[in-house]
Structure formats: C-alpha cells, structure tokens
Design a protein around this motif. Sequence first.
Motif, PDB file in Angstrom:
ATOM      1  N   GLU A 275       0.813  -1.217   0.000  1.00 33.66           N
ATOM      2  CA  GLU A 275       0.000   0.000   0.000  1.00 33.66           C
ATOM      3  C   GLU A 275       0.847   1.268   0.000  1.00 33.66           C
ATOM      4  OE1 GLU A 275      -3.030   0.006  -0.612  1.00 33.66           O
ATOM      5  OE2 GLU A 275      -3.889  -1.896   0.026  1.00 33.66           O
ATOM      6  N   SER A 276       2.138   1.102   0.242  1.00 34.36           N
ATOM      7  CA  SER A 276       3.001   2.286   0.320  1.00 34.36           C
ATOM      8  C   SER A 276       4.092   2.267  -0.729  1.00 34.36           C
ATOM      9  CB  SER A 276       3.624   2.387   1.711  1.00 34.36           C
ATOM     10  OG  SER A 276       2.618   2.339   2.696  1.00 34.36           O
ATOM     11  N   GLY A 277       3.918   1.472  -1.768  1.00 29.28           N
ATOM     12  CA  GLY A 277       4.848   1.559  -2.881  1.00 29.28           C
ATOM     13  C   GLY A 277       5.626   0.296  -3.212  1.00 29.28           C
ATOM     14  N   GLY A 278       5.394  -0.800  -2.464  1.00 32.44           N
ATOM     15  CA  GLY A 278       5.918  -2.090  -2.909  1.00 32.44           C
ATOM     16  C   GLY A 278       7.283  -2.510  -2.389  1.00 32.44           C
ATOM     17  N   SER A 279       7.741  -1.912  -1.285  1.00 29.37           N
ATOM     18  CA  SER A 279       9.072  -2.281  -0.801  1.00 29.37           C
ATOM     19  C   SER A 279       9.160  -3.745  -0.372  1.00 29.37           C
ATOM     20  CB  SER A 279       9.469  -1.406   0.389  1.00 29.37           C
ATOM     21  OG  SER A 279       9.452  -0.067  -0.001  1.00 29.37           O
TER      22      SER A 279
END
Lengths: 431, 431
Positions: free
Chosen positions: A177-181
Amino acid sequence: MREQLAQLKENIKSEVHQWLTDHQEEGINLLQSLVQADSTQGNEAEAQQIVIDTLNELGLDVDRWDPDGESLSKHPYFASSRDNFNGSPNVVGVQKGTGDGRSIIFNGHIDVVPAGDREQWDFDPYSGKVVDGKMYGRGVTDMKGGNVAMLLAIKALQNIGIQLKGDVIFQSVVEEESGGSGTLAAVLKGYKADAAIIPEPTNMKVFPKQQGSMWFRVHVKGRSAHGGTRYQGVSAIEKSLAVVDHIRQLEKKRNDRISDPLYQNIPIPIPINVGKIEGGDWPSSVADLVKIEGRMGISPEETMENAKAEMEEWLEKLKEVNPWFEESPVRLEWFGARWLPGSIDLEHKLMNTLVSTYRDVLDEEPIVEASPWGTDGGLLTEVGSTPSLVFGPGVTGMAHFPNEYIELDKVFEVAEIMALTLVDWCGIEES
Amino acid sequence: MREQLAQLKENIKSEVHQWLTDHQEEGINLLQSLVQADSTQGNEAEAQQIVIDTLNELGLDVDRWDPDGESLSKHPYFASSRDNFNGSPNVVGVQKGTGDGRSIIFNGHIDVVPAGDREQWDFDPYSGKVVDGKMYGRGVTDMKGGNVAMLLAIKALQNIGIQLKGDVIFQSVVEEESGGSGTLAAVLKGYKADAAIIPEPTNMKVFPKQQGSMWFRVHVKGRSAHGGTRYQGVSAIEKSLAVVDHIRQLEKKRNDRISDPLYQNIPIPIPINVGKIEGGDWPSSVADLVKIEGRMGISPEETMENAKAEMEEWLEKLKEVNPWFEESPVRLEWFGARWLPGSIDLEHKLMNTLVSTYRDVLDEEPIVEASPWGTDGGLLTEVGSTPSLVFGPGVTGMAHFPNEYIELDKVFEVAEIMALTLVDWCGIEES
C-alpha cells in the motif's frame, strides 16, 4: 491418452471442489483470524505469524525476514514513507516441485490501509464479522481474501494427494500500500519464477496488464495583495484552475492514443487524478501559493521516465496558455508512492491456463481487462523478470472504503481456479 | 471681519507648522515607542499605556476599560475570534470644548496584525528603525503613524494657545483588525460626536466612503473514488473550479452596477476575493470535499443583509450551471471577521473642511475616492450615528506586509491638516 488426461483433470477438479466445500469453515476461520490481526503499516507481525503457522502446517520452507531499509532505499524503484522495516517481516514459503515443471509465484500483500473514520463502519473493522455470506473488515477484500484463496489452493492439492512438478513460491509481503518495498525486497532476495499471480481485488476479472502510477505535486505561484485591491495581485487560486484544466487536457491527450482493446470498456484508461488542493492563508488576501497533488496513471506500454518527461514538458507549455507562467513557472515534484506498470503477454501460457480454467470452473467467460491501478506486479515484471497477472476474489470498489467486505463464495471459487491452474501450469506427477 | 479671520487662520497655520517642525523629534520618538510596543491581539496593554501617558500629559479626561465580551458578543454587529477582552484595554481621552462647537471623534486602532515571517523583514519588525526618512515596523503605517498625527494635532493647538469650542474625543481602540469590537465597545459606552476622522493608511487620499466586507466559506461536495477509476467519482476540486468561476461572475455583476464616480479609477470597486482553498486528502483519491474561503466587498450603498442574500441566491443558481449542484448543493457560511461599510456625505461640512485645509497646507487637490477596505468607520456611522471619513499618512500597500513603513514627513503633514481641520470644525475661542 488425451482422453485419459481429460478424465484425470475432471477427477482432480471434482476432488478439489469437494475438498474446498468440506473445508469452508476452516477457510473462513483463517480469513477471519487474518482480518482480526490489524496489519496496518508497522503492525504486520501478528498477521504474518498466522501466515507462517499456516505455511508450516503445509510443510513449506518458510523464510521470514525484515526487509533491510538501508540497502532497499538505494534501489531506483524504492518508494516508501519509511526506510526502516524492523518488525515488519516479509514471509515467503516455498513448496519445491518434483522437477521439470514451471514455477509460479503467488504474491499477496499482508499490509492493509488504515480503517479511517470508525463512525462510517457498521461493524468493528477488525472483527471479520460475517453477514449473509459476506465477511466485513479492513483488508478482507484488499487482499487477505485473495491470500487465503492461494493458501487453500495449495492445501487442497496437497490433501487430495497431488504433487506438482514446478515450484510454488507463496509470498506474503509488507508495504504494497506504500509503494511495494516488500515485494522489491523479495525480488532482490532472489525470488523469481516463470510467472506470477497476484489475487488483488479484481471482482474476478483477469488483469494481464496493470496500470502503474506516480504521485505528483505542482506548486502554483501567485502574488499577494489585499483582497480589497485584489486586482493588484495575482491569485494563485485562479492560476491553479488553469493548471488543473491544463492537466485535464494532458490526460485527454494521453488517453486518446490508447488503442489497446483491453481498455475498450474503460472510460479513462490511465487517469490523471488531481486529488488534493491547498493554498492561500487568509480569506481577504490574494493567495500567493497553491499546491495541488495528484496521481498520474502509467500505461503498461510506457516507462515511468517517459511519462514523467511528458508531464514536465506539458507543464512547460503553460506559458503558452497564460503569460503569467512565463514569469512564474509552476514547479513540479514527484513524491510519495509509485507503482510500476506490469504486464504479461496476452498469449502467455499462464493467461491461457487461467482463462480456460476459469471457463471450466464457472462455466462462463472471464472478463479480461487492464487494471485501473498499480500492483506489485510491476516490480515482479520489471525488476524480477517474472510476468505477472492479477486475478482475485475481492470487491474492487470496497478496497480502502468503510464497510470493506468480500463475498466468501468468491474466495472458494478463486481457490478452485487457482488450484486447477497450478495443476496445468506446474504440471503434476502422474504416479 | 472676513479679512481678519483669514489673517488669524494664516497665523494659526504658520504657528502650527512651526510647532510641528520644532517637535519632529518628539513625534518620531512617540511613534517609535508605540511601534516598539508589540500590540498584536491580546498584547495591547503596553502600547495603550503609552497612549494614556500622552493623553494625561495633554490634560485630557482619560477613560480606560477592558471591553466586556459577554455583553458585546450579543450585539448583532459583533465579530471577533474571541469574546474575552481582559487585558486588552480601550482608551478614550476627551478634551472638552469651551462650548457651542462641533464635536469630533479621532479614532485609531492600536492593534496590529502579526509580523509574519521574520525572514522577510530587513529589520526587526518591532524596532521602529528609521532609514532615509522612513520608519519601519509592524503597525507603523497601519496605523500608529496616523494615531501619532492626531495626538500631534491636539498638542500643537494646545501649545500655541488655541482653545477649541467643540469636544475632541480621541479613541485608541483594540480589535480593529479582527472585526471592530473595540470601536463597537466605545460606541456602546456612549462615545458619539458630530463626525469622525479615522487616519487609516490612505496614502493621503480622502475616503468619504468605506467599503465593508464579510468573510464567507463555501463547502463544495464531490463523491470519492479511487484515482485510477476517477470517472466513478465526482471531483470536488473540479466542482470548486466552477464555483470560483461562478463567484467571479457575481463579482462582475455587482461591480457593473456601481456608477459612483468615487470608484471611477478603481478597477474592481467591491471585489470578491477567493483567498483560500483546501480540499481532498489523498493524491490518488477523488476529492469529496473542498472548502473555499473568501472576502466579499460591501458597497456603502447596500446593507450587509442584502449582500448576503445576493450571494446566497447566486450560489443557488449553481444548479443551472451544472446539475451536480442540484444533487449536492454547496453550503455557504458567513464566518470570522466582518466590517460594516461606512460613509459621510460628500457635501458634509467636515469633508469640505478637510479638503480645503488639505489644499491650503499642501497646495494641491487631494484625491477623493472610496476605500477598497473596511474600517471602524462603518460601526461609527451605523451604530454610533457618527458620519466618518478616513484620511491618513500611512502607505496603503504596506499594511500587513513585511517591511511595513511610513514616510515620516507625511505624519507631520497629516498632523498639520488635522490641527487646522479642528480649528475650522470645532471652532475656536477668539479671546
């Protein structure tokens, strides 16, 4: 021989279906316990422990690690609001195949967005309450329901005695949800496969292409003055209206050139959404700065770099629209989250397998479209060289909303389709 | 007889001029000490003490009181961000006339707006630093320079032995910057006169009419959706652009009907300024609420009630512009500060007196216009039945800005014009 194979598949289908029917309560309980474990950013460990316990029961090789923010944050595709993931473990379980089969990644994220305003929920968002065949809760549709469908698919095949030739790599990742880290960390740790399925909430549609997206912020300048002599100033609010309009024209231009039939039923294939505006600090002063923030959709046919450049060039043209922008050009920033576009060839074997399995199980044609949003499929495709498709049981429109729910029947339908897809894709030992 | 009178006035003029020339340092020191006393809202007591000391030296009857918020707040024209004025005293000094003369109120506010970003100031905003004939500091132009001009006018006449027939009521009020509760309190305490002068920063222009203003807030609704499927939502940002445009048309309509020659050189006599916009909370969501705040100019020829009604009716018409507003009408609020419009008849004796005195002293015609902003003159006129005009030495464009300054020469010119205006208006004992 062909007839025998068809009969075998028919038998497997019937057994998988029976096993899933017999184990509905088990599946629902697992999903409920995952929903009850609030796994918003930073709180993923409890839900991941449930995943680990399930993978251990299934006898998979379990890998649990906290992504290393320091090295991750140097990667060009890193995008997160944090660079320390201590206590936010990724979990991967590997079921080794017997050999000579195609491998597959089942990728799902464990993180959920915040529940938001509790007043707007009819039930506790972390209750997993079931009413009329629907389970309610934050993350149930995005995407714990999809994750459970994958686990049930693996378990069903094990229980009816199927041995797959290819490896199945089950990933429960953080940070989607925050960019795929989380997925980036898994890829960089070496997890790759011949293809991947991500059961994000697609309303059971098949998405061979996933739209990427980037966030942007435009600073629009004005010149302050007293509101009573507003003609002595230049209103950044009025100028920002021109900027919003200009961006709307870029959206049209970008979408006009999309001819991919996967987008034919989508009103705006790759929208540019201006989602936030803020400026001015006093009702009776002329605003001298407005900031607008938005999300630019990225087509699977373009690179993020090209899309960025197009936006930058387009905003440069503002000076042709209005001389004010010659004097005071807007400033463009790319910030926050970012999702790479992803895709799998429409003729890819996994597409064919999934579509024909869907048809067999549900006796209807699946809808095949391009996704309106990004998933971790972009990272799997671009960084992990693993072609990815998205197909899941969740309700698209309820993701991130109050009263998020999933229809439980769909979880089991997707589990069945996935199990049979594994059979075709990975191949089975016929002993 | 007429010749004698002309000679007398010529003598007074010359003596006033000489006295002011001889006491420049004293005037500058007084102004500097007032600027050094930060008198932002809630901190007015120190500056008021300086005023009290000056009034005591002049032998005026001094009245000092903290306005009573509880009773004030019940008044229909009360507008303030607070309803407790303890520690924020009003100060009034009365110089009783010898009788049978016209009375006058000299009204000035002691409160100043905050200094804002110190980085943008070349000098400490509370230093009162003098460079090249200009004094710099917060409030020097708005309006401590004007207040000092009034005090110097009274003192000059006293020192050259002039006794006025009419009363001079000097008011140093709080709260002008926040809606006028200080002047309202003085009016309600019974301070009225035959006319009033307010030396707000007019660039030495004479403003017989003062524009009023009201603050408004419009809530514009949309419907949320994911930015990737923005066509499923309704953007409150896009709708708010339509609202800003609609308000701009109302501004045009209202200004088109203004024919008063006092406005002939003013591009937009009564502007509607949209000064603030804020909405949406996530770049990749469709904004479901935008709030815009602004200031509506009120002509001296209309009532605030009529202006409010016109805005309300106009916003109702939005549904004719766009059917969305039928479904989701905007919500209009009137909030915060409010300044009543004020005026004095163009043929009023005080106008004639001031204009001819200006001409005598400066040997040029004053510019007579309508003010682009509100002052406490509206309250004096409407509530206190005291016709008011605005005329002062400050620099209009520097009010509320960093590096606010005043040209010191202007302070003494205005003091001279005011002293001679008092002579004509209040009449003098010729003994």
